[in-house]
Write an enzyme that holds these catalytic residues in place. Sequence first.
Site, PDB file in Angstrom:
ATOM      1  CG  ASP A  36      34.267  43.894  23.663  1.00  0.00           C
ATOM      2  OD1 ASP A  36      33.987  43.915  24.865  1.00  0.00           O
ATOM      3  OD2 ASP A  36      33.419  43.897  22.747  1.00  0.00           O
ATOM      4  CE  LYS A  58      30.921  38.568  26.229  1.00  0.00           C
ATOM      5  NZ  LYS A  58      30.942  39.838  25.524  1.00  0.00           N
ATOM      6  N   GLY A  89      35.640  45.097  18.675  1.00  0.00           N
ATOM      7  CA  GLY A  89      36.346  44.503  17.542  1.00  0.00           C
ATOM      8  C   GLY A  89      35.474  44.527  16.291  1.00  0.00           C
ATOM      9  N   GLY A  90      36.117  44.703  15.144  1.00  0.00           N
ATOM     10  CA  GLY A  90      35.380  44.663  13.870  1.00  0.00           C
ATOM     11  C   GLY A  90      34.373  45.793  13.782  1.00  0.00           C
ATOM     12  CG  ASP A  91      30.162  47.311  11.996  1.00  0.00           C
ATOM     13  OD1 ASP A  91      30.399  48.424  11.491  1.00  0.00           O
ATOM     14  OD2 ASP A  91      29.062  47.013  12.509  1.00  0.00           O
ATOM     15  CB  THR A 119      32.824  43.409   9.660  1.00  0.00           C
ATOM     16  OG1 THR A 119      32.592  42.143  10.292  1.00  0.00           O
ATOM     17  CG2 THR A 119      32.578  43.247   8.171  1.00  0.00           C
ATOM     18  CG  MET A 172      31.334  34.403  17.466  1.00  0.00           C
ATOM     19  SD  MET A 172      30.005  35.123  18.418  1.00  0.00           S
ATOM     20  CE  MET A 172      28.902  35.649  17.132  1.00  0.00           C
TER      21      MET A 172
HETATM   22  N1  SAH Z   1      32.002  42.537  15.511  1.00  0.00           N
HETATM   23  C1  SAH Z   1      33.020  41.632  15.076  1.00  0.00           C
HETATM   24  C2  SAH Z   1      32.607  40.191  15.241  1.00  0.00           C
HETATM   25  C3  SAH Z   1      32.385  39.785  16.655  1.00  0.00           C
HETATM   26  S1  SAH Z   1      31.990  38.094  16.836  1.00  0.00           S
HETATM   27  C4  SAH Z   1      33.368  41.954  13.621  1.00  0.00           C
HETATM   28  O1  SAH Z   1      32.657  42.708  12.952  1.00  0.00           O
HETATM   29  O2  SAH Z   1      34.390  41.480  13.162  1.00  0.00           O
HETATM   30  C5  SAH Z   1      33.564  37.397  17.105  1.00  0.00           C
HETATM   31  C6  SAH Z   1      33.956  36.542  15.936  1.00  0.00           C
HETATM   32  O3  SAH Z   1      34.460  37.358  14.890  1.00  0.00           O
HETATM   33  C7  SAH Z   1      35.054  35.564  16.216  1.00  0.00           C
HETATM   34  O4  SAH Z   1      34.571  34.402  16.825  1.00  0.00           O
HETATM   35  C8  SAH Z   1      35.570  35.282  14.830  1.00  0.00           C
HETATM   36  O5  SAH Z   1      34.723  34.405  14.141  1.00  0.00           O
HETATM   37  C9  SAH Z   1      35.421  36.636  14.176  1.00  0.00           C
HETATM   38  N2  SAH Z   1      36.677  37.390  14.217  1.00  0.00           N
HETATM   39  C10 SAH Z   1      36.942  38.525  14.892  1.00  0.00           C
HETATM   40  N3  SAH Z   1      38.192  38.939  14.660  1.00  0.00           N
HETATM   41  C11 SAH Z   1      38.725  38.055  13.810  1.00  0.00           C
HETATM   42  C12 SAH Z   1      39.979  37.943  13.167  1.00  0.00           C
HETATM   43  N4  SAH Z   1      40.958  38.839  13.362  1.00  0.00           N
HETATM   44  N5  SAH Z   1      40.179  36.895  12.344  1.00  0.00           N
HETATM   45  C13 SAH Z   1      39.222  35.990  12.111  1.00  0.00           C
HETATM   46  N6  SAH Z   1      38.020  36.048  12.693  1.00  0.00           N
HETATM   47  C14 SAH Z   1      37.770  37.063  13.518  1.00  0.00           C
END
Ligand code: SAH
Length: 500
Positions: A36, A58, A89-91, A119, A172
């Site tokens: 992603d 995206k 990204g994240g979890d 996350t 988001m």
């Molecule tokens: N699964 C991801 C979140 C996906 S939704 C997680 O667990 O982190 C995408 C949103 O995550 C973004 O719009 C933003 O609000 C947040 N996000 C992701 N990476 C970020 C970062 N490095 N710094 C701040 N917000 C982040």
Amino acid sequence: MTAGRVTLVGAGPGDPELLTIKGLRALEQADVVVYDRLVSPAVLERIPAGARTIDVGKEASRHPVPQHRINQILAEEAQKGHNVVRLKGGDPFVFGRGGEELEHLARQGVDFREIPGVTSAIAAAAYGGIPVTHRDYASSLHIITGHAREGEPLRIDFEALVRTRGTLVFLMGVTAMPAIVAGLLAAGMDGATPAAMVENGTLPGQRRCAAALESLPERAAATGIRSPALLVVGGVCALAEELCWFDRLPLRGKRILVTRPRDRAGTLTGRLRELGAEVTSWPCVETAPILPCPAMEATLEDLSAYQWLAFTSPAGVDAFWQGLRSLGRDARHLAPLRLAAVGPATARALSGHGLEADLVPERCDGAHLGEALAAAGGRVLLLRAEEGAPGIAEALARHGAAFDDIPVYRTVCNTARSQELRRELEEGRFDFIAFTSASTVRGLMAALGPDADFSRTLGLCIGEQTAGEARRHGIPVRVAERASMDALTELAINLTNGGI
Ligand code: SAH
């Protein structure tokens, strides 16, 4: 055919070191990686060279791959027998549609597993100095999406959220932030409640904007906060000023290009990143042992002519060791000889093979190694790069020492991405370029061409020889006090503090 599988891996919030050990292991074993937009480039660097990558990210300017198509790609690749890693990204299960993807795979009978990630909801707040819970401020944490469907209002129960008195983290939520703030205030939240936004959390470009809830929209607009960013609301935000450790890192905000060969870049890039720098790792040269190496093989047949083996780089040590092993020999073959290393890194490379250097010169460069060897007496076998600098050979010759100079590895120039780098240099994208040898300077120049623009960048050089090479190409330089990665790092810190 072996059955394929999909492993859904949380890549963490941005800092590549926040990828889990298990996630990294899965990535290293992948045949196909589907990723992603929010997966950081440094995590993508860990994808093995042989793996195929599919970008389904995206981006505003491009049409995203629709979710149903992503689901299909994952199932199809696994059904072809591939070991597929789906990097998110994240979890993956925190607003990552990980659940939807696994449901599809389950229905298709595809084998799958999931490796959670760190996350951003927690980590970006943490790097912004905000602990999401704290006994004095919040006893619950709520993670909420601030994303509304096209043309629809937010569907958030603000009254319920205000009643929790917990920490509220909106993902988001950059576009909807003013509406979220208005919703909370209308539901009775105190306008003085501390709030913050953290943009690009855990990444070198991280920015934080903190304000009382009622003035956050104005403050965030003035700062120009953009996605990806978190909105955090609650008393814990008041701690950020005191706890913002990330903002206080010594190389925070510095952009550094590291040109070391890939296999040696690890320690320097890792150290600089730990200190807060944004590091672009671009190995402008790679080293390759010369194998077979008839010249070395011939000398190894009879080493009795020599008293010293001399090494001028860890790559030379490794290439020599490979050559020795390829002849079926081991360290015992070297027993009567004494070993010289140009500096601590080369000495460490020797000790990695159970060999201790008998001589490391005070000043770690070829000329001083040559002088020290000449003073020690005895015939020297010099094992180094094909295009090694003349310093050591000249010093040996000048002092009348007998020696043979045998190339055991060569450096190969990397031209991938060189146009992009030229442009980035012109734009002043890098504060510093770290040069760890004269050959990295030559490699960079060979890749970029002679008219590359260094007017907005400073070369940080590990020693005088490297600096001399850089100056010859018109690169403004500063030289580390000692020839070591630590000294090079110190130089970057001193320059950042305005100390030099
Ligand atoms: N699964 C991801 C979140 C996906 S939704 C997680 O667990 O982190 C995408 C949103 O995550 C973004 O719009 C933003 O609000 C947040 N996000 C992701 N990476 C970020 C970062 N490095 N710094 C701040 N917000 C982040």
